[in-house]
Each structure stands twice: as structure tokens, then as C-alpha cells.
Motif scaffolding. Structure first.
Motif, PDB file in Angstrom:
ATOM      1  N   THR A  10       0.821  -1.201   0.000  1.00 53.99           N
ATOM      2  CA  THR A  10       0.000   0.000   0.000  1.00 53.99           C
ATOM      3  C   THR A  10       0.859   1.257   0.000  1.00 53.99           C
ATOM      4  O   THR A  10       0.554   2.231  -0.709  1.00 53.99           O
ATOM      5  CB  THR A  10      -0.955   0.005   1.205  1.00 53.99           C
ATOM      6  OG1 THR A  10      -1.901  -1.072   1.060  1.00 53.99           O
ATOM      7  CG2 THR A  10      -1.717   1.316   1.309  1.00 53.99           C
ATOM      8  N   THR A  11       1.941   1.245   0.770  1.00 55.06           N
ATOM      9  CA  THR A  11       2.859   2.385   0.766  1.00 55.06           C
ATOM     10  C   THR A  11       3.425   2.597  -0.631  1.00 55.06           C
ATOM     11  O   THR A  11       3.513   3.739  -1.119  1.00 55.06           O
ATOM     12  CB  THR A  11       4.008   2.161   1.763  1.00 55.06           C
ATOM     13  OG1 THR A  11       3.479   2.031   3.087  1.00 55.06           O
ATOM     14  CG2 THR A  11       4.996   3.323   1.737  1.00 55.06           C
ATOM     15  N   LYS A  30       0.727   4.205  -2.812  1.00 59.25           N
ATOM     16  CA  LYS A  30       0.476   5.611  -2.482  1.00 59.25           C
ATOM     17  C   LYS A  30       1.634   6.493  -2.931  1.00 59.25           C
ATOM     18  O   LYS A  30       1.420   7.647  -3.324  1.00 59.25           O
ATOM     19  CB  LYS A  30       0.222   5.761  -0.985  1.00 59.25           C
ATOM     20  CG  LYS A  30      -1.138   5.215  -0.556  1.00 59.25           C
ATOM     21  CD  LYS A  30      -1.425   5.497   0.901  1.00 59.25           C
ATOM     22  CE  LYS A  30      -2.840   5.040   1.267  1.00 59.25           C
ATOM     23  NZ  LYS A  30      -3.150   5.308   2.693  1.00 59.25           N
ATOM     24  N   TYR A  59      -5.835   6.169  -8.455  1.00 60.59           N
ATOM     25  CA  TYR A  59      -5.587   5.210  -7.376  1.00 60.59           C
ATOM     26  C   TYR A  59      -6.887   4.852  -6.677  1.00 60.59           C
ATOM     27  O   TYR A  59      -7.686   5.736  -6.348  1.00 60.59           O
ATOM     28  CB  TYR A  59      -4.601   5.825  -6.372  1.00 60.59           C
ATOM     29  CG  TYR A  59      -4.416   5.048  -5.091  1.00 60.59           C
ATOM     30  CD1 TYR A  59      -3.798   3.807  -5.095  1.00 60.59           C
ATOM     31  CD2 TYR A  59      -4.844   5.572  -3.867  1.00 60.59           C
ATOM     32  CE1 TYR A  59      -3.610   3.102  -3.911  1.00 60.59           C
ATOM     33  CE2 TYR A  59      -4.657   4.880  -2.677  1.00 60.59           C
ATOM     34  CZ  TYR A  59      -4.038   3.644  -2.709  1.00 60.59           C
ATOM     35  OH  TYR A  59      -3.856   2.942  -1.548  1.00 60.59           O
ATOM     36  N   GLU A  81      -8.124   2.916  -3.265  1.00 60.57           N
ATOM     37  CA  GLU A  81      -7.635   2.393  -1.995  1.00 60.57           C
ATOM     38  C   GLU A  81      -8.195   1.010  -1.687  1.00 60.57           C
ATOM     39  O   GLU A  81      -9.276   0.642  -2.146  1.00 60.57           O
ATOM     40  CB  GLU A  81      -8.015   3.338  -0.856  1.00 60.57           C
ATOM     41  CG  GLU A  81      -7.338   4.693  -0.913  1.00 60.57           C
ATOM     42  CD  GLU A  81      -7.602   5.487   0.350  1.00 60.57           C
ATOM     43  OE1 GLU A  81      -7.036   5.139   1.399  1.00 60.57           O
ATOM     44  OE2 GLU A  81      -8.366   6.452   0.268  1.00 60.57           O
ATOM     45  N   ALA A  82      -7.449   0.266  -0.857  1.00 61.91           N
ATOM     46  CA  ALA A  82      -7.903  -1.055  -0.436  1.00 61.91           C
ATOM     47  C   ALA A  82      -9.152  -0.940   0.433  1.00 61.91           C
ATOM     48  O   ALA A  82     -10.113  -1.685   0.269  1.00 61.91           O
ATOM     49  CB  ALA A  82      -6.790  -1.782   0.321  1.00 61.91           C
ATOM     50  N   GLU A  83      -9.134   0.006   1.377  1.00 63.40           N
ATOM     51  CA  GLU A  83     -10.270   0.221   2.275  1.00 63.40           C
ATOM     52  C   GLU A  83     -10.610   1.710   2.258  1.00 63.40           C
ATOM     53  O   GLU A  83     -10.175   2.469   3.123  1.00 63.40           O
ATOM     54  CB  GLU A  83      -9.938  -0.265   3.686  1.00 63.40           C
ATOM     55  CG  GLU A  83      -9.653  -1.765   3.748  1.00 63.40           C
ATOM     56  CD  GLU A  83      -9.302  -2.232   5.146  1.00 63.40           C
ATOM     57  OE1 GLU A  83      -9.190  -1.373   6.058  1.00 63.40           O
ATOM     58  OE2 GLU A  83      -9.133  -3.437   5.331  1.00 63.40           O
ATOM     59  N   PRO A  84     -11.363   2.143   1.265  1.00 63.48           N
ATOM     60  CA  PRO A  84     -11.643   3.573   1.085  1.00 63.48           C
ATOM     61  C   PRO A  84     -12.451   4.181   2.225  1.00 63.48           C
ATOM     62  O   PRO A  84     -13.341   3.536   2.787  1.00 63.48           O
ATOM     63  CB  PRO A  84     -12.424   3.612  -0.233  1.00 63.48           C
ATOM     64  CG  PRO A  84     -13.022   2.249  -0.362  1.00 63.48           C
ATOM     65  CD  PRO A  84     -12.037   1.310   0.250  1.00 63.48           C
ATOM     66  N   TYR A 110     -14.436   7.934   3.060  1.00 63.24           N
ATOM     67  CA  TYR A 110     -14.882   9.234   2.568  1.00 63.24           C
ATOM     68  C   TYR A 110     -15.728   9.906   3.645  1.00 63.24           C
ATOM     69  O   TYR A 110     -16.313   9.227   4.495  1.00 63.24           O
ATOM     70  CB  TYR A 110     -15.724   9.077   1.294  1.00 63.24           C
ATOM     71  CG  TYR A 110     -15.051   8.306   0.187  1.00 63.24           C
ATOM     72  CD1 TYR A 110     -13.953   8.829  -0.490  1.00 63.24           C
ATOM     73  CD2 TYR A 110     -15.504   7.043  -0.190  1.00 63.24           C
ATOM     74  CE1 TYR A 110     -13.320   8.129  -1.505  1.00 63.24           C
ATOM     75  CE2 TYR A 110     -14.881   6.321  -1.205  1.00 63.24           C
ATOM     76  CZ  TYR A 110     -13.799   6.867  -1.850  1.00 63.24           C
ATOM     77  OH  TYR A 110     -13.170   6.161  -2.851  1.00 63.24           O
ATOM     78  N   LYS A 166     -16.276   0.066  -1.800  1.00 66.12           N
ATOM     79  CA  LYS A 166     -15.276  -0.471  -2.731  1.00 66.12           C
ATOM     80  C   LYS A 166     -15.679  -0.173  -4.171  1.00 66.12           C
ATOM     81  O   LYS A 166     -14.850   0.234  -4.993  1.00 66.12           O
ATOM     82  CB  LYS A 166     -15.121  -1.974  -2.516  1.00 66.12           C
ATOM     83  CG  LYS A 166     -14.238  -2.664  -3.544  1.00 66.12           C
ATOM     84  CD  LYS A 166     -12.800  -2.171  -3.476  1.00 66.12           C
ATOM     85  CE  LYS A 166     -12.092  -2.795  -2.322  1.00 66.12           C
ATOM     86  NZ  LYS A 166     -10.645  -2.503  -2.313  1.00 66.12           N
ATOM     87  N   SER A 189     -15.034   3.453  -4.960  1.00 66.91           N
ATOM     88  CA  SER A 189     -13.596   3.671  -5.094  1.00 66.91           C
ATOM     89  C   SER A 189     -13.093   3.207  -6.451  1.00 66.91           C
ATOM     90  O   SER A 189     -12.312   3.896  -7.114  1.00 66.91           O
ATOM     91  CB  SER A 189     -12.856   2.930  -3.977  1.00 66.91           C
ATOM     92  OG  SER A 189     -11.464   3.043  -4.129  1.00 66.91           O
ATOM     93  N   ASP A 205      -5.445  -1.061  -5.350  1.00 67.65           N
ATOM     94  CA  ASP A 205      -4.934  -1.701  -4.143  1.00 67.65           C
ATOM     95  C   ASP A 205      -5.990  -2.648  -3.583  1.00 67.65           C
ATOM     96  O   ASP A 205      -7.051  -2.214  -3.136  1.00 67.65           O
ATOM     97  CB  ASP A 205      -4.582  -0.623  -3.107  1.00 67.65           C
ATOM     98  CG  ASP A 205      -3.718  -1.163  -1.974  1.00 67.65           C
ATOM     99  OD1 ASP A 205      -3.340  -2.344  -2.029  1.00 67.65           O
ATOM    100  OD2 ASP A 205      -3.425  -0.390  -1.047  1.00 67.65           O
TER     101      ASP A 205
END
Length: 210
Positions: free
Chosen positions: A44-45, A48, A81, A83-86, A88, A138, A141, A156
Motif C-alpha cells: 500500500t505504501t 500511495k 488510485y 484504496e484497499a479500504e476507502p 470518505y 469499494k 472507489s 490496491d
């Protein structure tokens, strides 16, 4: 035309003086990449950093000319991008997010409503995000990742919390954007992403292990 879509050079990412990412040089050509690694490996890093969303030392060039550090706005417009676990703000709606991304990213390769209908988002897109399940989040995202005319899309863990009915729809989107619009993908997943399941030619050279 540059031979490399992305060129990462002298990348250092540290948290509290602990180096978690050290990439002297990495060149990615046009393709579909699967980023392999266990929990805590830095997937994930890495995503990003490649998306230009967190600070780091070094630089990334897109198409040999757009610098992540020197031209961050232009770079982020061309690198999407998911995210794996968005997360908002709960008070906004999915349609608010889509409107913001369309305004920021510009005209897309295809009508965004087509993707909304494909992923089955239309039934809840006008509701506040606070009412969404993890699967709904998900989908939103992933939807946002396909806005604009990006050169690179980073996904991700796109398979987690996604219902089995939506998987082939996601695979079809990846295939369409890769084959028809020349988009390069980098995907992380704990589940096998094979040429058979994703219906794309993912060769050995397109698998990066960290």
C-alpha cells in the motif's frame, strides 16, 4: 515517446526514521502488473508513493516527462488510485464524489454513467456515504479510479469486499482500458490474479515482488 510509463528513481519512504521503502530504480513499461507481498511488506505504501499521495524522497517520471514532485497536479491527473479500504466523509454522496473527480480529472475515455451502470452503483450513488456497506464503498472507489484519461491506474486490493458477481465486470473494465485506451495497471491482491481469471496477458516480467 518514452519507453517507460513509470520510472521510479532513488525512492526512499520512511516513517519515524524507519525506512519502509527503498527503491533505487524501477522502470515499468506498458502492461498489467501484479504487486506481490504479504501483510506489512509495503504494498500500500508503494501504491500511495506511485500515486503521488504521500511525501517521499526521490522522484517518479510519467512517460519520461511528467515529474511527480515537480508537476504534482499534472501527475496526479494522469495516475489514478483506488484504496484497499476507502474512507470518505460520511455526509457526502457517491454522486458528489463522481462530480468532484470528473471536474478534477476531466473528460473520460468512456461515459462515466456506463461504468456506474456496469458496477451496479446507480441504486445507491445518491445516498450519503455513511449509509454504504464496505462493498458499496469499494465499488465507488473503483468507479472513481476509472474517471478521466489516466495513463496509469493503481488498484490496491481490488478484490476484497467485492461481491463475486462484480469480479468479471471489474476484469472487463481492466481489459477494456488496457487494450483499447492503453492504460497501464498495477494491482495488489492476496488472491491469485492470473491470466485466466483476469483474461489479460500477464507475463512473468509484469510481476513485481516486494
Amino acid at each position: 515517446m518514452a519507453s517507460h510509463i513509470l520510472h521510479l528513481s532513488n525512492i526512499i519512504k520512511a516513517y519515524h526514521d524507519t525506512v519502509v521503502l527503498d527503491i533505487p530504480s524501477l522502470e515499468l513499461d506498458y502492461g498489467v502488473y501484479w504487486l506481490l507481498g504479504g501483510n506489512g511488506a509495503g504494498k500500500t505504501t508503494s501504491m500511495k508513493v506511485m500515486a503521488g499521495l504521500i511525501p517521499f524522497r526521490g522522484d517518479i517520471l510519467l512517460n519520461g516527462k511528467v515529474s511527480c514532485n515537480k508537476q504534482p497536479v499534472q501527475y496526479r491527473k494522469l495516475v489514478n488510485y483506488a484504496e484497499a479500504e476507502p474512507l470518505y466523509p460520511g455526509f457526502i454522496t457517491g454522486s458528489d464524489l463522481v462530480a468532484l473527480y470528473v471536474k478534477t480529472k476531466g473528460e473520460g475515455y468512456t461515459d462515466i454513467q456506463k461504468i456506474i451502470d456496469l458496477l451496479g452503483v446507480s441504486s445507491f450513488i445518491h445516498q450519503p456515504v455513511s449509509s454504504y456497506s464496505s462493498g458499496m464503498l469499494k465499488k465507488v472507489s473503483l468507479l472513481l479510479a476509472f474517471t478521466g484519461r489516466s495513463k496509469v491506474i493503481l488498484l490496491d486490493e481490488p478484490l476484497i469486499t467485492l461481491d463475486t458477481q462484480s469480479l468479471p465486470l471489474l476484469y472487463a473494465l481492466v481489459e477494456e482500458f488496457h487494450q483499447q485506451y492503453g492504460v497501464t495497471f498495477c494491482i495488489t491482491s492476496h488472491q491469485p490474479v492470473t491470466a485466466g481469471s483476469i483474461r489479460l496477458e500477464v507475463q512473468g516480467k509484469n510481476i513485481v515482488k516486494i
